[in-house]
Structures are given as C-alpha cells and as structure tokens.
Design an enzyme around this catalytic site. Sequence first.
Site, PDB file in Angstrom:
ATOM      1  N   ILE A  98       1.019  -1.103  -0.307  1.00 22.01           N
ATOM      2  CA  ILE A  98       0.076  -0.012  -0.010  1.00 22.01           C
ATOM      3  C   ILE A  98       0.874   1.281   0.035  1.00 22.01           C
ATOM      4  CG2 ILE A  98      -1.897  -1.349   1.141  1.00 22.01           C
ATOM      5  CD1 ILE A  98      -1.226   0.469   3.688  1.00 22.01           C
ATOM      6  N   CYS A  99       0.418   2.175  -0.770  1.00 17.37           N
ATOM      7  CA  CYS A  99       0.945   3.596  -0.995  1.00 17.37           C
ATOM      8  C   CYS A  99       0.966   4.297   0.578  1.00 17.37           C
ATOM      9  CB  CYS A  99       0.431   4.596  -2.029  1.00 17.37           C
ATOM     10  SG  CYS A  99       1.413   5.991  -2.167  1.00 17.37           S
TER      11      CYS A  99
END
Length: 173
Positions: free
Chosen positions: A115-116
Amino acid sequence: MVDEATKSTLAKIPLLKTKAGPRDGELWIPRLKEEYQALIQYVQNNKESDNDWFRLESNKEGTRWFGKCWYIHELLKYEFDVEFDIPVTYPTTSPEIALPELDGKTAKMYRGGKICLTDHFKPLWARNVPRFGIAHAMALGLGPWLAVEIPDLIQRGVVTHKGDQTEEKGASS
C-alpha cells in the site's frame, strides 16, 4: 493533519523506546517485546471500542508478519490477507504493508500489493523514530488506507463481497 479520533487512538498506543532492528542482535529482543505489548494494547483498545479490524502474527524472529485485516462496508465484511517484512533498517524505515490480493487494483499501491503510504504516513513515521512501531503502522497506515480505498474499490466493482461471489458461481452453474 491528524483528526481528533486518530489522536485519541494514537494516545492509547504505547510509544516504544528501544531503537533496534532485526540486525541488532540481542537489542532486537526488547524491541520486539515492546512491539508485542503495543500491538496487544492496540487490539484491546479496538475491541473495547467495537473496532476490531485485524489479526497479526509473526515468525519466531519477529521479522515476517502476516494475518488478516477486514473492512465493514454496508454491513458486509471484506477480508484481506495482510503481510509485511521488518526492513533491515527498522525502526528508521517503516514496514511496507502489503495486501497481495489487491495488487494492481488501485493506483495507491505498489507492485506486490504494497500500500502507498509515502505522502502522509512516512514523514510522520520519520519524525517519531523510534517511538512508532507496528501498532502505529496499522493505526496510521493501513487503517486509514482501508477506510479510503476499500469503499472506492467496492463502488467501482473491483472488489466484491465473497458471499456475492459464491452466489454468482451458484447461479451460473
């Protein structure tokens, strides 16, 4: 930048003291103990506030973490595998949390389903080394990411409820 509910949640998670990572030998053991204590407290807090949303466990060395996280949307539970490794430069570097089954389904994700967290979480982590740990990564990283991304993925039809998938398969047989 952080809302009051998040501040309240954060205040209830113990801050860590030991600045050590997996490559620091015997120093890693007290850090790992602090990590477990903070995670246990965070999970207890979540259960008490009826906000239980993940389970984690680690390998014996505490370097590989895995489990499940879930998000409730319109009374349906969407569950995902979660995994991450502790970076060799931990705690200076935060873990890169991955939801492998969502790999490639949103722009806010890197290869492998990571995930960013670059824009919002990583600067906060950097200001709080070594006080932040895995529980903080879950509370300030994965939790908000799920709250923003999962409803969008559901709305776009990219993620469907597993019960719906079973019904669809049964209808097509």
